[in-house]
Structures are given as structure tokens and as C-alpha cells.
Design a protein around this motif. Structure first.
Motif, PDB file in Angstrom:
ATOM      1  N   PRO A 103      22.093  41.159  36.432  1.00  0.00           N
ATOM      2  CA  PRO A 103      22.714  41.113  37.766  1.00  0.00           C
ATOM      3  C   PRO A 103      23.580  42.340  37.998  1.00  0.00           C
ATOM      4  CG  PRO A 103      23.846  39.636  36.249  1.00  0.00           C
ATOM      5  CD  PRO A 103      22.647  40.170  35.509  1.00  0.00           C
ATOM      6  N   ALA A 104      23.616  42.756  39.274  1.00  0.00           N
ATOM      7  CA  ALA A 104      24.443  43.913  39.627  1.00  0.00           C
ATOM      8  C   ALA A 104      25.905  43.526  39.601  1.00  0.00           C
ATOM      9  CB  ALA A 104      24.050  44.416  41.022  1.00  0.00           C
ATOM     10  N   VAL A 105      26.674  44.352  38.968  1.00  0.00           N
ATOM     11  CA  VAL A 105      28.107  44.094  38.850  1.00  0.00           C
ATOM     12  C   VAL A 105      28.802  44.786  40.008  1.00  0.00           C
ATOM     13  CG1 VAL A 105      30.144  44.366  37.414  1.00  0.00           C
ATOM     14  CG2 VAL A 105      27.901  43.971  36.356  1.00  0.00           C
ATOM     15  N   ALA A 106      29.476  43.995  40.845  1.00  0.00           N
ATOM     16  CA  ALA A 106      30.175  44.570  41.989  1.00  0.00           C
ATOM     17  C   ALA A 106      31.433  45.279  41.515  1.00  0.00           C
ATOM     18  CB  ALA A 106      30.540  43.472  42.997  1.00  0.00           C
ATOM     19  N   GLU A 107      31.617  46.451  42.067  1.00  0.00           N
ATOM     20  CA  GLU A 107      32.799  47.218  41.704  1.00  0.00           C
ATOM     21  C   GLU A 107      34.029  46.590  42.346  1.00  0.00           C
ATOM     22  OE1 GLU A 107      32.213  51.185  42.835  1.00  0.00           O
ATOM     23  OE2 GLU A 107      30.545  51.573  41.462  1.00  0.00           O
ATOM     24  N   ALA A 108      35.041  46.402  41.536  1.00  0.00           N
ATOM     25  CA  ALA A 108      36.290  45.817  42.047  1.00  0.00           C
ATOM     26  C   ALA A 108      37.002  46.836  42.921  1.00  0.00           C
ATOM     27  CB  ALA A 108      37.193  45.423  40.878  1.00  0.00           C
ATOM     28  N   PRO A 109      37.492  46.409  44.071  1.00  0.00           N
ATOM     29  CA  PRO A 109      38.188  47.359  44.935  1.00  0.00           C
ATOM     30  C   PRO A 109      39.473  47.854  44.282  1.00  0.00           C
ATOM     31  CG  PRO A 109      38.466  45.108  45.729  1.00  0.00           C
ATOM     32  CD  PRO A 109      37.458  45.055  44.619  1.00  0.00           C
ATOM     33  N   VAL A 110      39.670  49.123  44.429  1.00  0.00           N
ATOM     34  CA  VAL A 110      40.866  49.737  43.863  1.00  0.00           C
ATOM     35  C   VAL A 110      42.041  49.452  44.787  1.00  0.00           C
ATOM     36  CG1 VAL A 110      41.894  51.897  43.100  1.00  0.00           C
ATOM     37  CG2 VAL A 110      39.432  51.516  42.816  1.00  0.00           C
ATOM     38  N   ALA A 111      43.064  48.852  44.237  1.00  0.00           N
ATOM     39  CA  ALA A 111      44.241  48.515  45.045  1.00  0.00           C
ATOM     40  C   ALA A 111      44.970  49.793  45.430  1.00  0.00           C
ATOM     41  CB  ALA A 111      45.174  47.603  44.248  1.00  0.00           C
ATOM     42  N   SER A 112      45.358  49.846  46.680  1.00  0.00           N
ATOM     43  CA  SER A 112      46.090  51.014  47.160  1.00  0.00           C
ATOM     44  C   SER A 112      47.530  50.966  46.671  1.00  0.00           C
ATOM     45  CB  SER A 112      46.058  51.036  48.699  1.00  0.00           C
ATOM     46  OG  SER A 112      46.793  52.123  49.183  1.00  0.00           O
ATOM     47  N   ARG A 113      47.945  52.052  46.068  1.00  0.00           N
ATOM     48  CA  ARG A 113      49.307  52.109  45.537  1.00  0.00           C
ATOM     49  C   ARG A 113      50.334  52.365  46.630  1.00  0.00           C
ATOM     50  NH1 ARG A 113      48.493  55.756  40.002  1.00  0.00           N
ATOM     51  NH2 ARG A 113      46.992  54.349  38.979  1.00  0.00           N
ATOM     52  N   SER A 114      49.891  52.954  47.749  1.00  0.00           N
ATOM     53  CA  SER A 114      50.846  53.280  48.802  1.00  0.00           C
ATOM     54  C   SER A 114      51.280  52.051  49.595  1.00  0.00           C
ATOM     55  CB  SER A 114      50.235  54.320  49.748  1.00  0.00           C
ATOM     56  OG  SER A 114      49.049  53.805  50.319  1.00  0.00           O
ATOM     57  N   GLU A 115      50.436  51.016  49.692  1.00  0.00           N
ATOM     58  CA  GLU A 115      50.757  49.830  50.481  1.00  0.00           C
ATOM     59  C   GLU A 115      51.185  48.696  49.549  1.00  0.00           C
ATOM     60  OE1 GLU A 115      47.448  48.818  52.835  1.00  0.00           O
ATOM     61  OE2 GLU A 115      47.429  50.689  53.986  1.00  0.00           O
ATOM     62  N   PRO A 116      52.434  48.287  49.588  1.00  0.00           N
ATOM     63  CA  PRO A 116      52.863  47.181  48.717  1.00  0.00           C
ATOM     64  C   PRO A 116      52.307  45.857  49.204  1.00  0.00           C
ATOM     65  CG  PRO A 116      54.659  47.830  50.173  1.00  0.00           C
ATOM     66  CD  PRO A 116      53.549  48.834  50.380  1.00  0.00           C
ATOM     67  N   ALA A 117      52.165  44.924  48.286  1.00  0.00           N
ATOM     68  CA  ALA A 117      51.648  43.601  48.637  1.00  0.00           C
ATOM     69  C   ALA A 117      52.655  42.856  49.505  1.00  0.00           C
ATOM     70  CB  ALA A 117      51.363  42.799  47.361  1.00  0.00           C
ATOM     71  N   PRO A 118      52.200  42.110  50.525  1.00  0.00           N
ATOM     72  CA  PRO A 118      53.145  41.378  51.374  1.00  0.00           C
ATOM     73  C   PRO A 118      53.879  40.313  50.588  1.00  0.00           C
ATOM     74  CG  PRO A 118      50.882  40.679  51.802  1.00  0.00           C
ATOM     75  CD  PRO A 118      50.801  41.877  50.902  1.00  0.00           C
ATOM     76  N   PRO A 119      55.154  40.077  50.911  1.00  0.00           N
ATOM     77  CA  PRO A 119      55.910  39.053  50.169  1.00  0.00           C
ATOM     78  C   PRO A 119      55.377  37.661  50.439  1.00  0.00           C
ATOM     79  CG  PRO A 119      57.156  39.828  52.071  1.00  0.00           C
ATOM     80  CD  PRO A 119      55.948  40.712  51.977  1.00  0.00           C
ATOM     81  N   ALA A 120      55.485  36.826  49.461  1.00  0.00           N
ATOM     82  CA  ALA A 120      55.011  35.449  49.592  1.00  0.00           C
ATOM     83  C   ALA A 120      55.909  34.681  50.565  1.00  0.00           C
ATOM     84  CB  ALA A 120      55.022  34.760  48.233  1.00  0.00           C
ATOM     85  N   PRO A 121      55.347  33.796  51.389  1.00  0.00           N
ATOM     86  CA  PRO A 121      56.170  33.033  52.329  1.00  0.00           C
ATOM     87  C   PRO A 121      57.125  32.111  51.588  1.00  0.00           C
ATOM     88  CG  PRO A 121      53.932  32.148  52.250  1.00  0.00           C
ATOM     89  CD  PRO A 121      53.920  33.412  51.469  1.00  0.00           C
ATOM     90  N   PRO A 122      58.332  31.885  52.140  1.00  0.00           N
ATOM     91  CA  PRO A 122      59.290  31.008  51.460  1.00  0.00           C
ATOM     92  C   PRO A 122      58.795  29.568  51.421  1.00  0.00           C
ATOM     93  CG  PRO A 122      60.068  31.563  53.666  1.00  0.00           C
ATOM     94  CD  PRO A 122      58.865  32.419  53.415  1.00  0.00           C
ATOM     95  N   ALA A 123      59.228  28.872  50.399  1.00  0.00           N
ATOM     96  CA  ALA A 123      58.835  27.468  50.252  1.00  0.00           C
ATOM     97  C   ALA A 123      59.505  26.622  51.336  1.00  0.00           C
ATOM     98  CB  ALA A 123      59.234  26.959  48.871  1.00  0.00           C
ATOM     99  N   PRO A 124      58.857  25.541  51.785  1.00  0.00           N
ATOM    100  CA  PRO A 124      59.465  24.688  52.804  1.00  0.00           C
ATOM    101  C   PRO A 124      60.713  23.989  52.267  1.00  0.00           C
ATOM    102  CG  PRO A 124      57.477  23.678  51.927  1.00  0.00           C
ATOM    103  CD  PRO A 124      57.524  25.072  51.382  1.00  0.00           C
ATOM    104  N   VAL A 125      61.635  23.679  53.202  1.00  0.00           N
ATOM    105  CA  VAL A 125      62.906  23.048  52.855  1.00  0.00           C
ATOM    106  C   VAL A 125      62.790  21.541  53.053  1.00  0.00           C
ATOM    107  CG1 VAL A 125      65.365  22.903  53.411  1.00  0.00           C
ATOM    108  CG2 VAL A 125      64.184  25.121  53.474  1.00  0.00           C
TER     109      VAL A 125
END
Length: 219
Positions: A103-125
Motif C-alpha cells: 500500500p502507498a504510504v501517505a506522506e504526513a503533512p509537515v506542521a508549520s512552525r510559524s503558525e502556533p496551534a490554537p489554544p484548547a477551549p476552556p472546560a465548562p463550569v
């Protein structure tokens, strides 16, 4: 009247004289003559002289004759392609089968270092609460004078519950209409215990609003 008549008569005479003069001039004009054709003369054009055609002298002996060109050699025939051996054909077929099954192995996308990951939403109160037998909160004392006077109603309260479950900043959000009932509710709630609000697994300080009802049938 005579003078005006004489003027008109003079003008009429002058006009008649002019008209007569114009008529005489029109009769005296000569009729236009038709155009006459111009005479034509014949002119003879001499013929052009014949061109002078002279034979060219023969080439001298010193003139070298052109050398004949050599014929290009015929192209050599290409060698016949060698026939593949049965072993080579078997090897190639196996290689193709292995390639098709892999099977063809899909290349994993290279994460962009310039764009930080969005913060996780806060937990409900989860809001705080004062209900529950484990808290062991006593009911407010019904004032005896209010019972005698037949006073009843609902008291709205607003408190801020700390992370330890204590009530701070106790205030009245809705009055029952009777100051004795309002004071009894405020005094009782200041000593109550609460379950604090939770954000995920962490307790937080949070406001809490609720009602206390004074009913004579339950006094």
C-alpha cells in the motif's frame, strides 16, 4: 392730398421705367452658342530598337571543372534487440506483484512552525449549589411575630461561593415584602456551606443565586 397723389404717380412712373429697361435688356441678350468639338491630330510613335544579343565567348582551358561529390555511406543496420530470458521475465513479474500489493504510504503533512496551534477551549463550569444532605444546612428560623401576623413570601438571595465552599458577599436580590423574613434569610445563609463551582477538576470562586420560601403551612 394733391402732393401725395403726385408722389404716387412719380413712383409708378419710375417703376414702369425700370421694368421697361429690364425687358429691353433681356431681349437684347444674345443666345448661348453650343460647344464646338476640338480638332484631333494623328501622331506616329516610332518602334523601340531591337536588343543587342551577342554570343558569349567559350570558357578558357584554365577554368577547372567541378569535382564530383562523394556519395554518403549507407547507414548500418541496427542490431536486433536481445530476447529476455525466462528468468528475467519471472523476476520482473514478481517485483511488479510485490509493488502492487504494497500500500502507498501517505506522506504526513509537515506542521508549520510559524503558525502556533490554537489554544484548547476552556472546560465548562459546573455552578455551585447549596442543596444536599451532606452539607447539613439548617432552615432559616421563621420569626414568631411573622407567624402571628401571617407574613409569608419568597426571599431572593445572591452569594459568592469561595473555593472552600464558604458564602461571601451575601446580598438580597428580591425582597419578600417583609423585612423580618428578609433578615432571617440573610442571617441563615451567611453560615451555610456550599459545594464550590468546578471547572474541570479545579474548584473556582463563582456567584450563586437562589430563593428561600417562608410558608406558614410549614412553620
Amino acid at each position: 392730398m394733391e402732393s401725395s397723389f403726385s408722389r404716387y404717380a412719380m413712383l409708378a412712373a419710375i417703376t414702369a421705367g425700370h421694368v421697361g429697361l429690364l425687358l429691353s435688356m433681356s431681349h437684347a441678350a444674345q443666345p448661348a452658342q453650343p460647344p464646338q468639338p476640338l480638332p484631333m491630330e494623328m501622331v506616329t510613335i516610332p518602334a523601340p530598337p531591337a536588343p543587342d544579343i551577342r554570343p558569349q565567348p567559350p570558357a578558357t582551358a584554365k577554368t577547372a571543372s567541378p569535382k564530383p561529390r562523394k556519395a554518403a555511406p549507407a547507414p548500418r543496420p541496427l542490431p536486433a534487440p536481445a530476447k529476455p530470458s525466462p528468468k528475467a521475465i519471472t523476476t520482473d513479474t514478481r517485483a511488479e506483484a510485490v509493488t502492487s500489493k504494497t500500500p502507498a504510504v501517505a506522506e504526513a503533512p509537515v506542521a508549520s512552525r510559524s503558525e502556533p496551534a490554537p489554544p484548547a477551549p476552556p472546560a465548562p463550569v459546573v455552578p455551585p449549589t447549596h442543596a444536599g444532605g451532606h452539607l447539613d444546612n439548617p432552615r432559616p428560623v421563621y420569626p414568631p411575630l411573622s407567624i402571628e401576623l401571617g407574613e409569608s413570601g419568597r426571599v431572593g438571595l445572591r452569594v459568592v461561593v469561595t473555593t472552600e465552599g464558604r458564602a461571601i458577599d451575601v446580598s438580597l436580590s428580591q425582597s419578600s415584602g417583609f423585612p423580618r423574613l428578609d433578615r432571617a434569610a440573610l442571617q441563615a445563609v451567611r453560615n451555610w456551606r456550599f459545594r464550590p463551582a468546578m471547572r474541570g477538576n479545579v474548584p473556582i470562586q463563582y456567584p450563586h443565586s437562589f430563593f428561600i420560601e417562608f410558608d406558614l403551612s410549614k412553620a
